[in-house]
Enzyme design. Structure first.
Site, mmCIF file in Angstrom:
data_model
loop_
_atom_site.group_PDB
_atom_site.id
_atom_site.type_symbol
_atom_site.label_atom_id
_atom_site.label_comp_id
_atom_site.label_asym_id
_atom_site.label_seq_id
_atom_site.Cartn_x
_atom_site.Cartn_y
_atom_site.Cartn_z
ATOM 1 N N GLU A 172 13.699 -14.302 0.306
ATOM 2 C CA GLU A 172 14.034 -15.404 1.221
ATOM 3 C C GLU A 172 13.060 -16.570 1.006
ATOM 4 O O GLU A 172 13.289 -17.680 1.484
ATOM 5 C CB GLU A 172 13.948 -14.939 2.692
ATOM 6 C CG GLU A 172 15.007 -13.917 3.086
ATOM 7 C CD GLU A 172 14.728 -13.289 4.454
ATOM 8 O OE1 GLU A 172 13.865 -13.785 5.205
ATOM 9 O OE2 GLU A 172 15.388 -12.271 4.762
ATOM 10 N N ASP B 41 0.835 -1.202 0.000
ATOM 11 C CA ASP B 41 0.000 0.000 0.000
ATOM 12 C C ASP B 41 0.874 1.258 0.000
ATOM 13 O O ASP B 41 1.863 1.337 0.738
ATOM 14 C CB ASP B 41 -0.875 -0.029 1.268
ATOM 15 C CG ASP B 41 -1.870 1.120 1.324
ATOM 16 O OD1 ASP B 41 -2.839 1.097 0.570
ATOM 17 O OD2 ASP B 41 -1.647 2.048 2.145
HETATM 18 C C1 NOJ Z 1 -4.349 3.234 -0.690
HETATM 19 C C2 NOJ Z 1 -5.530 2.367 -0.448
HETATM 20 O O1 NOJ Z 1 -5.888 1.719 -1.635
HETATM 21 C C3 NOJ Z 1 -6.616 3.267 0.093
HETATM 22 O O2 NOJ Z 1 -7.855 2.609 0.170
HETATM 23 C C4 NOJ Z 1 -6.176 3.783 1.433
HETATM 24 O O3 NOJ Z 1 -7.121 4.723 1.915
HETATM 25 C C5 NOJ Z 1 -4.809 4.460 1.359
HETATM 26 N N1 NOJ Z 1 -3.865 3.744 0.562
HETATM 27 C C6 NOJ Z 1 -4.213 4.600 2.735
HETATM 28 O O4 NOJ Z 1 -3.833 3.348 3.240
#
Ligand code: NOJ
Length: 534
Positions: free
Chosen positions: A244, A203
């Site tokens: 790993e 993310d």
């Molecule tokens: C990207 C994610 O797809 C989204 O849903 C989220 O709000 C933000 N990153 C923060 O984690």
């Protein structure tokens, strides 16, 4: 060429667990619900599922605010449920990718509770704490990704300093300048990969590296709050941990609207395997715009179908953060046809397709009445639960839940639900299944060479070739019918493998031999042809 890796062969299907299927009737989807619908995934021939976060969370950002990276939120089930899901998927040949959120935690995570408890706490430096500006305001001009939040800083009364949050105040940013943070997050990667999970979606990867001097963005040549050059060394550290474990994959959310920079996160064979390409997602419905991004990606990465060190493309046009394809590209009623054309395009492009749950049904955004809005950033419409059964048969939960769904369903669940579409050979679901099956059987579609070709105004067309087989894919972006003007091969004979237009006049009889120069495309139609001769 070596056989393609699993993450190159076919689609990665994104499950947004809260909205996929509810196994216990509380109105929110869960792991039991997913396990109960694995046939749907098998029917779509998906290579892998990516689950949006299922970890313990106060749900300020619906799971992207993680309070414990190594457990499952009771709302979704238990760790054992996750193990069972992974096992069941593996039994079907489906890989499982989890969503890893390394940039921030929940403000309820024990690390942040400790960090905010006092300036002397050993975890203080695990987050980004600063004194305010001389005028008493936040330390710099950085803004939250969410417009409604405003500044990316919140003042903590208890310890008298500001903390950084690139998203909501309930999601404090971890301080990746602190080696202990990096080590702790590497251990999270080991925890899940060691448990048998096949990959991670990273993310907000571009946020992992910021200017350590925290300089303001205003007047600067580049942004200081993301995509700092140290990102790549940090990513290589993550990749070393991933390596790993054999045959694992990391896909990064690299939310940068600059293709060169996105490819920078794929380069060298020691960073990402795949990147979400938001340049593509933000394109207008225009053949030339799509062609230029596809060509530019190939140019930047050499265009070879390599499984080793080179960058491999991934294509997506929808996820849980963006208005759905059928709505975004509707433009006065074209949405359903364009959603079908997109399905063919993603299947036939060289690269890994990512499919967001519900796009295989051509779902539009749901209408969310003001009193049902729950997301801070307006993303509820694309997160509406999946309609599995006709409401006339299964009740208002449409087979998603026996309870009250946490978000309203799409208006036309009766017609768009899985049960109805599965019974209709002309439905979007039937089309997507056919396309996926075709790709599962075709090395040409998986890893064949690719070249875009001039095909007339409003038409995007490209060749795929492997081992003497030549396929031609074409998408008519225009709202009216047109001819397929592929001038390089006017005399070639072709057979129609698939069309996205259920009303197409000529039947897809595989034996037919016709002049390529005479192929007609209907409005918003996409076709895949096998071409013989030159
Ligand atoms: C990207 C994610 O797809 C989204 O849903 C989220 O709000 C933000 N990153 C923060 O984690």
């Amino acid at each position: 060429m070596a056989a393609p890796a699993w993450w190159q062969r076919g689609a990665v299907y994104q499950i947004y667990p809260r909205s996929f299927a509810d196994g216990d009737g509380d109105g929110v989807g869960d792991l039991a619900g997913i396990r109960g619908h694995l046939d749907h995934l098998s029917d779509l021939h998906v290579e892998a599922v990516w689950l949006s976060p299922v970890f313990p969370s106060p749900m300020a950002d619906f799971g992207y605010d993680v309070a414990d990276f190594c457990d499952i939120d009771p709302l979704f089930g238990t760790l054992e449920d996750l193990d069972r899901l992974v096992q069941d998927c593996h039994d079907r040949g489906i890989k499982v990718v989890l969503d890893w959120v390394p940039n921030h935690t929940s403000d309820q995570h024990p690390w942040f509770r400790a960090s905010r408890s006092s300036r002397d706490d050993p975890r203080r430096n695990w987050y980004v704490w600063r004194d305010g500006a001389p005028d008493g305001g936040p330390p710099n001009d950085w803004r939250s990704e969410f417009a409604a939040v405003g500044p990316a800083w919140t003042f903590d009364d208890g310890s008298g300093q500001w903390y950084l949050h690139s998203y909501t105040p309930q999601q404090p940013d971890l301080n990746w300048e602190e080696p202990a943070v990096e080590a702790a997050m590497h251990d999270v990667v080991r925890f899940w990969l060691g448990r048998g999970v096949d990959g991670l979606r990273i993310d907000a990867l571009q946020r992992l590296a910021k200017d350590p001097l925290l300089r303001s963005n205003a007047g600067a040549a580049r942004r200081h709050d993301q995509d700092w050059p140290t990102a790549h060394e940090r990513l290589r550290g993550i990749r070393r941990v991933v390596d790993e474990f054999p045959d694992r994959m990391i896909v990064g959310e690299v939310y940068l609207l600059d293709l060169d920079r996105v490819v920078g996160y794929l380069a060298g064979g020691d960073q990402l395997h795949l990147a979400h390409n938001f340049v593509f997602l933000h394109l207008p419905w225009d053949a030339d715009a799509f062609r230029s991004v596809i060509d530019r990606f190939e140019a930047l990465t050499g265009g070879e179908a390599l499984t080793g060190g080179e960058a491999w493309p991934a294509w997506f046009l929808g996820n849980h953060d963006h208005s759905r394809i059928a709505t975004r590209y509707d433009d006065g009623g074209h949405g359903p046809a364009r959603a079908r054309a997109v399905a063919l395009m993603l299947t036939a492009l060289r690269g890994t397709p990512f499919v967001y749950q519900g796009d295989e049904l051509g779902l539009p955004d749901a209408v969310i009445p003001p009193d049902r809005v729950v997301d801070v950033d307006g993303r509820d419409p694309e997160r509406a639960p999946i309609p599995w059964e006709p409401p006339s048969v299964a009740g208002p939960g449409a087979g998603f839940t026996t309870g009250e769904p946490w978000l309203p369903l799409v208006a036309d669940a009766e017609r768009l639900c899985v049960r109805r579409q599965a019974a209709d050979p002309d439905s979007t679901l039937s089309l997507v299944r056919r396309l996926a099956e075709l790709r599962a059987r075709s090395r040409t579609l998986q890893t064949g060479r690719q070249e875009t070709v001039d095909a007339g105004p409003g038409v995007l067309a490209w060749w795929r070739e492997h081992d003497g087989e030549r396929l031609l894919a074409a998408v008519n972006f225009a709202p009216g019918p047109t001819g397929l003007a592929v001038l390089s091969a006017p005399a070639a004979r072709w057979e129609l493998l698939v069309s996205t237009d259920p009303g197409r006049a000529d039947p897809p009889d595989h034996g037919a031999q016709r002049d390529l120069g005479r192929v007609r495309l209907g409005p918003s139609e996409a076709v895949l042809l096998r071409v013989h001769g030159d």
